[in-house]
Write a protein that holds these residues in place. Structure first.
Motif, PDB file in Angstrom:
ATOM      1  N   GLU A  89      11.938  11.566  -0.394  1.00 45.66           N
ATOM      2  CA  GLU A  89      13.370  11.310  -0.307  1.00 45.66           C
ATOM      3  C   GLU A  89      13.678   9.825  -0.117  1.00 45.66           C
ATOM      4  OE1 GLU A  89      14.580  13.720   2.936  1.00 45.66           O
ATOM      5  OE2 GLU A  89      14.346  15.620   1.836  1.00 45.66           O
ATOM      6  N   GLN A  90      12.714   9.074   0.405  1.00 49.00           N
ATOM      7  CA  GLN A  90      12.933   7.653   0.686  1.00 49.00           C
ATOM      8  C   GLN A  90      12.666   6.752  -0.517  1.00 49.00           C
ATOM      9  OE1 GLN A  90      14.226   7.349   3.788  1.00 49.00           O
ATOM     10  NE2 GLN A  90      13.784   9.551   3.872  1.00 49.00           N
ATOM     11  N   LEU A  91      11.771   7.169  -1.394  1.00 48.34           N
ATOM     12  CA  LEU A  91      11.303   6.287  -2.458  1.00 48.34           C
ATOM     13  C   LEU A  91      12.314   6.159  -3.589  1.00 48.34           C
ATOM     14  CD1 LEU A  91       7.556   7.391  -2.781  1.00 48.34           C
ATOM     15  CD2 LEU A  91       8.516   5.505  -1.431  1.00 48.34           C
ATOM     16  N   SER A  92      12.428   4.954  -4.111  1.00 50.33           N
ATOM     17  CA  SER A  92      13.254   4.720  -5.291  1.00 50.33           C
ATOM     18  C   SER A  92      12.460   5.067  -6.547  1.00 50.33           C
ATOM     19  CB  SER A  92      13.676   3.250  -5.358  1.00 50.33           C
ATOM     20  OG  SER A  92      12.533   2.425  -5.598  1.00 50.33           O
ATOM     21  N   ASP A  93      13.150   5.145  -7.671  1.00 47.67           N
ATOM     22  CA  ASP A  93      12.460   5.393  -8.941  1.00 47.67           C
ATOM     23  C   ASP A  93      11.442   4.288  -9.222  1.00 47.67           C
ATOM     24  OD1 ASP A  93      13.972   7.672  -9.307  1.00 47.67           O
ATOM     25  OD2 ASP A  93      15.394   6.729 -10.683  1.00 47.67           O
ATOM     26  N   GLU A  94      11.802   3.060  -8.843  1.00 50.88           N
ATOM     27  CA  GLU A  94      10.887   1.935  -9.056  1.00 50.88           C
ATOM     28  C   GLU A  94       9.631   2.083  -8.192  1.00 50.88           C
ATOM     29  OE1 GLU A  94      10.886  -2.968  -8.930  1.00 50.88           O
ATOM     30  OE2 GLU A  94      12.715  -1.842  -8.503  1.00 50.88           O
ATOM     31  N   ASP A  95       9.799   2.558  -6.961  1.00 49.92           N
ATOM     32  CA  ASP A  95       8.649   2.797  -6.093  1.00 49.92           C
ATOM     33  C   ASP A  95       7.714   3.833  -6.704  1.00 49.92           C
ATOM     34  OD1 ASP A  95       9.629   1.068  -4.099  1.00 49.92           O
ATOM     35  OD2 ASP A  95      10.758   2.689  -3.134  1.00 49.92           O
ATOM     36  N   VAL A  96       8.297   4.904  -7.210  1.00 57.20           N
ATOM     37  CA  VAL A  96       7.491   5.976  -7.803  1.00 57.20           C
ATOM     38  C   VAL A  96       6.767   5.475  -9.047  1.00 57.20           C
ATOM     39  CG1 VAL A  96       7.571   8.247  -8.916  1.00 57.20           C
ATOM     40  CG2 VAL A  96       8.940   7.809  -6.867  1.00 57.20           C
ATOM     41  N   GLN A  97       7.449   4.668  -9.852  1.00 55.41           N
ATOM     42  CA  GLN A  97       6.799   4.115 -11.035  1.00 55.41           C
ATOM     43  C   GLN A  97       5.621   3.226 -10.652  1.00 55.41           C
ATOM     44  OE1 GLN A  97       7.161   4.796 -14.252  1.00 55.41           O
ATOM     45  NE2 GLN A  97       8.680   6.341 -13.693  1.00 55.41           N
ATOM     46  N   TRP A  98       5.774   2.472  -9.566  1.00 57.11           N
ATOM     47  CA  TRP A  98       4.651   1.636  -9.117  1.00 57.11           C
ATOM     48  C   TRP A  98       3.477   2.506  -8.697  1.00 57.11           C
ATOM     49  CZ3 TRP A  98       2.170   0.871  -4.334  1.00 57.11           C
ATOM     50  CH2 TRP A  98       1.279  -0.221  -4.313  1.00 57.11           C
ATOM     51  N   LEU A  99       3.741   3.566  -7.950  1.00 52.10           N
ATOM     52  CA  LEU A  99       2.655   4.476  -7.561  1.00 52.10           C
ATOM     53  C   LEU A  99       1.967   5.050  -8.794  1.00 52.10           C
ATOM     54  CD1 LEU A  99       4.289   6.424  -4.584  1.00 52.10           C
ATOM     55  CD2 LEU A  99       2.494   4.683  -4.434  1.00 52.10           C
ATOM     56  N   ARG A 100       2.748   5.382  -9.808  1.00 60.33           N
ATOM     57  CA  ARG A 100       2.169   5.935 -11.038  1.00 60.33           C
ATOM     58  C   ARG A 100       1.290   4.926 -11.766  1.00 60.33           C
ATOM     59  NH1 ARG A 100       7.568   9.078 -13.365  1.00 60.33           N
ATOM     60  NH2 ARG A 100       7.429  10.871 -11.914  1.00 60.33           N
ATOM     61  N   SER A 101       1.548   3.654 -11.528  1.00 55.34           N
ATOM     62  CA  SER A 101       0.774   2.614 -12.221  1.00 55.34           C
ATOM     63  C   SER A 101      -0.582   2.334 -11.567  1.00 55.34           C
ATOM     64  CB  SER A 101       1.587   1.309 -12.251  1.00 55.34           C
ATOM     65  OG  SER A 101       1.593   0.678 -10.969  1.00 55.34           O
ATOM     66  N   LEU A 102      -0.823   2.878 -10.377  1.00 54.07           N
ATOM     67  CA  LEU A 102      -2.054   2.565  -9.664  1.00 54.07           C
ATOM     68  C   LEU A 102      -3.262   3.199 -10.359  1.00 54.07           C
ATOM     69  CD1 LEU A 102      -0.961   3.045  -5.928  1.00 54.07           C
ATOM     70  CD2 LEU A 102      -0.935   0.961  -7.315  1.00 54.07           C
ATOM     71  N   PRO A 103      -4.336   2.454 -10.536  1.00 55.51           N
ATOM     72  CA  PRO A 103      -5.530   3.022 -11.169  1.00 55.51           C
ATOM     73  C   PRO A 103      -6.250   3.989 -10.232  1.00 55.51           C
ATOM     74  CG  PRO A 103      -5.999   0.820 -10.364  1.00 55.51           C
ATOM     75  CD  PRO A 103      -4.521   1.041 -10.148  1.00 55.51           C
ATOM     76  N   VAL A 104      -6.849   5.001 -10.806  1.00 58.14           N
ATOM     77  CA  VAL A 104      -7.629   5.945 -10.000  1.00 58.14           C
ATOM     78  C   VAL A 104      -8.908   5.281  -9.515  1.00 58.14           C
ATOM     79  CG1 VAL A 104      -8.793   8.188  -9.985  1.00 58.14           C
ATOM     80  CG2 VAL A 104      -6.636   7.906 -11.204  1.00 58.14           C
ATOM     81  N   THR A 105      -9.493   4.456 -10.352  1.00 60.94           N
ATOM     82  CA  THR A 105     -10.635   3.647  -9.932  1.00 60.94           C
ATOM     83  C   THR A 105     -10.420   2.213 -10.405  1.00 60.94           C
ATOM     84  OG1 THR A 105     -12.044   3.880 -11.900  1.00 60.94           O
ATOM     85  CG2 THR A 105     -12.162   5.645 -10.256  1.00 60.94           C
ATOM     86  N   TYR A 106     -11.097   1.291  -9.740  1.00 55.93           N
ATOM     87  CA  TYR A 106     -11.004  -0.120 -10.085  1.00 55.93           C
ATOM     88  C   TYR A 106     -12.389  -0.719  -9.932  1.00 55.93           C
ATOM     89  CZ  TYR A 106      -9.122  -4.879 -10.224  1.00 55.93           C
ATOM     90  OH  TYR A 106      -8.839  -6.180 -10.561  1.00 55.93           O
TER      91      TYR A 106
END
Length: 236
Positions: A89-106
């Motif tokens: 409920e706190q996260l903005s759409d931009e926050d969620v998009q950033w989370l989606r951009s995170l790699p599973v491994t690096y």
């Protein structure tokens, strides 16, 4: 090469700020965050904003994945589920998009060889690495990933060991340590061609501020108890 390593921030801004300050003072060449940026704690948007501002490489954690990809959500119970609902409920759409951009491994090249970073198990952030498993069980993971160093989050307890001449490292948790001592966990790795020197850090921060914010937002008392005590008798 000097690497600052941390994980499991869990939306605890004072803990993250203190950790970054200590790692800056240590003169690290790079910082890596091993996931679970959000979940449990009261500052999800602020933590994401700070990590983005500092351009710190983060991998996708289990809590992050549940919020970034709700259609593939892993059902959790009790406090975890309650805090994830609040966080969503706190996260903005931009926050969620950033989370989606995170790699599973690096992965990065180090003087000691290839280092692979991830949360939990490689490509399965919701699982946990069997840190104390026999060498014979762990070596195939190193071989499959073609890595000399595996760094993973998820246990919330600092841990490192050599595995057949290679290294397995979990830096513990910045925001929700379960190691029995309050404060933020992090590590500094001094990496050379011949080996790795691991410095385990316990970093003081304003516990009272985070506990106050947990209570102000009506988050579960269990979260505040873990932050105050550095652990709990039952798993959260």
């Amino acid at each position: 090469m000097r690497l600052g390593l941390f994980s499991d921030v869990h939306a605890n801004l004072p803990a993250l700020e203190a950790t970054l300050s200590v790692l800056d003072a240590a003169g690290v060449d790079m910082m890596l965050c091993l996931g679970d940026v959000v979940g449990y704690g009261p500052h999800p948007r602020e933590v994401i904003a700070l990590l983005r501002k500092r351009q710190i490489v983060c991998t996708l954690g289990a809590a992050d994945a549940n919020l970034a990809f709700p259609f593939a959500k892993t059902e959790r119970e009790g406090v975890a589920e309650e805090t994830l609902r609040w966080t969503a409920e706190q996260l903005s759409d931009e926050d969620v998009q950033w989370l989606r951009s995170l790699p599973v491994t690096y992965r990065i090249r180090t003087p000691f060889g290839r280092l692979r970073a991830f949360h939990g198990l490689p490509y399965q952030p919701e699982k946990r690495m069997p840190l104390s498993a026999p060498t014979a069980e762990l070596l195939p993971i190193f071989e499959r990933l073609g890595s000399h160093v595996l760094t993973c989050g998820g246990s919330h307890v600092p841990f490192h060991r050599q595995v057949g001449g290679r290294w397995l490292i979990d830096p513990g948790s910045v925001g929700m340590t379960l190691g029995g001592e309050p404060g933020a966990d992090a590590m500094v790795l001094d990496i050379t061609k011949t080996g790795i020197e691991v410095a385990t850090l316990k970093i003081d921060y304003d516990l009272g501020q985070t506990v106050f914010d947990v209570q102000a937002w009506g988050l579960p008392d269990l979260v505040a108890e873990v932050i105050r005590n550095g652990g709990l008798s039952e798993e959260v």
